[in-house]
Design a protein around this motif. Structure first.
Motif, short mmCIF file in Angstrom:
data_model
loop_
_atom_site.label_atom_id
_atom_site.label_comp_id
_atom_site.label_asym_id
_atom_site.label_seq_id
_atom_site.Cartn_x
_atom_site.Cartn_y
_atom_site.Cartn_z
N PHE A 92 0.84 -1.06 -0.03
CA PHE A 92 0.18 0.13 0.09
C PHE A 92 1.00 1.24 -0.07
O PHE A 92 1.76 1.28 0.99
N ASN A 100 -5.74 3.22 1.80
CA ASN A 100 -7.10 3.15 1.90
C ASN A 100 -7.20 2.03 3.02
O ASN A 100 -7.16 0.80 2.88
N LEU A 103 -9.74 -1.02 2.43
CA LEU A 103 -9.27 -2.01 1.52
C LEU A 103 -8.11 -2.97 2.00
O LEU A 103 -7.99 -4.14 1.95
N GLY A 188 -2.27 -5.74 -3.74
CA GLY A 188 -2.67 -4.43 -3.42
C GLY A 188 -3.20 -3.74 -4.58
O GLY A 188 -3.18 -4.34 -5.90
N GLN A 189 -3.79 -2.48 -4.53
CA GLN A 189 -4.44 -2.08 -5.54
C GLN A 189 -3.42 -1.69 -6.61
O GLN A 189 -2.25 -1.54 -6.36
N SER A 190 -3.95 -1.51 -7.88
CA SER A 190 -3.06 -1.04 -8.96
C SER A 190 -2.29 0.48 -8.79
O SER A 190 -2.78 1.11 -7.97
N ARG A 218 -6.58 5.73 -12.22
CA ARG A 218 -6.21 4.30 -11.75
C ARG A 218 -4.91 3.88 -12.26
O ARG A 218 -5.00 4.05 -13.31
N HIS A 221 -3.59 -2.32 -15.46
CA HIS A 221 -3.05 -3.83 -15.32
C HIS A 221 -2.04 -4.26 -16.44
O HIS A 221 -2.35 -3.98 -17.65
N SER A 244 -8.13 -9.30 -8.32
CA SER A 244 -8.93 -8.71 -9.11
C SER A 244 -10.64 -8.56 -8.47
O SER A 244 -10.91 -7.42 -8.53
#
Length: 316
Positions: A92, A100, A103, A188-190, A218, A221, A244
């Motif tokens: 993160f 976040n 998340l 983790g998020q993109s 964002r 991928h 995902s």
């Protein structure tokens, strides 16, 4: 026809277009992988070999191989599809994108449920201004506050936290030592810098990085299939498209609460079996929360996930 003279064990390090690339256990990257097909029996049993699986395979006459048996798995992730992961590195960033916590807790629930150890990696530490002052003091302050919040909430409940900056090379040695000897997955998020971290850990890897798309706001991928990368010290990292979808369809109420590790000692003492820790009398988790022994954000996210879970089950 398979040759029965050479049956050996190995690990699937890549799966692509119906082929499984197996690294023999007595070999290393320099000797290469064996391209294998899987026996039809797996399909009949509803089984599918996964990247990370330890397998028994036999060599075929054309220099390829056949996966004959999947050895018992210690863990299994569905998205991304990887077996035998021992360590999940939840990456993160402290800023860009903003950290976040909801998340982060969602990731932790899934990792805990899968029975995998999790460590937290706070990337982009250079944005906190600790090493290099920047012009944007507001963003610096937010990044530093995010890092402090993670330390305050997650270290006391037993999570290891690594502070890294792939741009400045900070924290890489400590993280690398933690990964040695384990099969790890980065999640983790993109746009949080997973590929940049792996590139910093494995010089010469040159993974395509998920730069933040200013148009979409964002990350894009870039990874299309799961592959294990050797990182030295006997460590392997799954380079994956990430998690995902994070939904709770496979979790029950008790599994959700036990995925919050600080709930466990209190939940055992609850008055009612199957306590949801929301409204029941004699609930020790609620008691601990009201006394400040359980962090408010963690409890709030638990209630949020529980509601989300019940709504999903009603819908199906």
């Amino acid at each position: 026809m398979t040759s029965s003279s050479e049956v050996t064990t190995g690990r699937i390090v890549k799966a692509l277009s119906g082929y499984y690339y197996v690294m023999p256990e007595d070999a290393d990257a320099s000797s290469g992988t064996i391209q294998c097909r899987a026996r039809g029996i797996f399909k009949k049993k509803g089984l599918s070999p996964l990247v990370g699986d330890r397998v028994v395979f036999s060599r075929t006459e054309n220099g390829e191989g056949m996966v004959d048996e999947i050895l018992p798995r210690r863990s299994e992730l569905i998205r991304p599809p990887v077996a035998n992961v021992e360590l999940a590195v939840l990456v993160f960033s402290v800023s860009e994108p903003a950290l976040n916590l909801q998340l982060l807790d969602k990731f932790l629930v899934h990792i805990e449920h899968a029975g995998i150890d999790a460590v937290l990696c706070l990337s982009k530490q250079d944005l906190t201004g600790g090493s290099e002052p920047s012009d944007d003091e507001g963003a610096q302050g937010e990044a530093a506050a995010s890092a402090e919040a993670v330390e305050r909430i997650y270290r006391p409940i037993g999570y290891e936290i690594y502070h890294t900056s792939s741009r400045l090379g900070e924290g890489m040695d400590a993280l690398n030592q933690r990964l040695a000897g384990h099969l790890s997955v980065f999640a983790g998020q993109s746009g949080v810098g997973k590929s940049s971290l792996l590139n910093a850990i494995v010089p010469g890897l040159s993974l395509e990085t998920n730069e933040i798309s200013s148009r979409l706001g964002r990350g894009k991928h870039t990874t299309r299939h799961v592959e294990l990368i050797e990182i030295g010290g006997g460590g392997l990292v799954a380079d994956t498209p990430g998690f995902s979808q994070l939904d709770f369809t496979e979790l029950g109420v008790e599994e959700l609460s036990s995925s919050f590790r600080e709930f466990r000692p209190y939940a055992e003492a609850c008055k009612f079996r199957g306590c949801t820790h929301v409204h029941e009398p004699g609930c020790k988790v609620l008691e601990a929360y009201h006394e400040g022994a359980i962090e408010a954000s963690r409890y709030d996210h638990y209630v949020l996930f529980l509601t989300e879970m019940k709504e999903k089950k009603r819908r199906y």
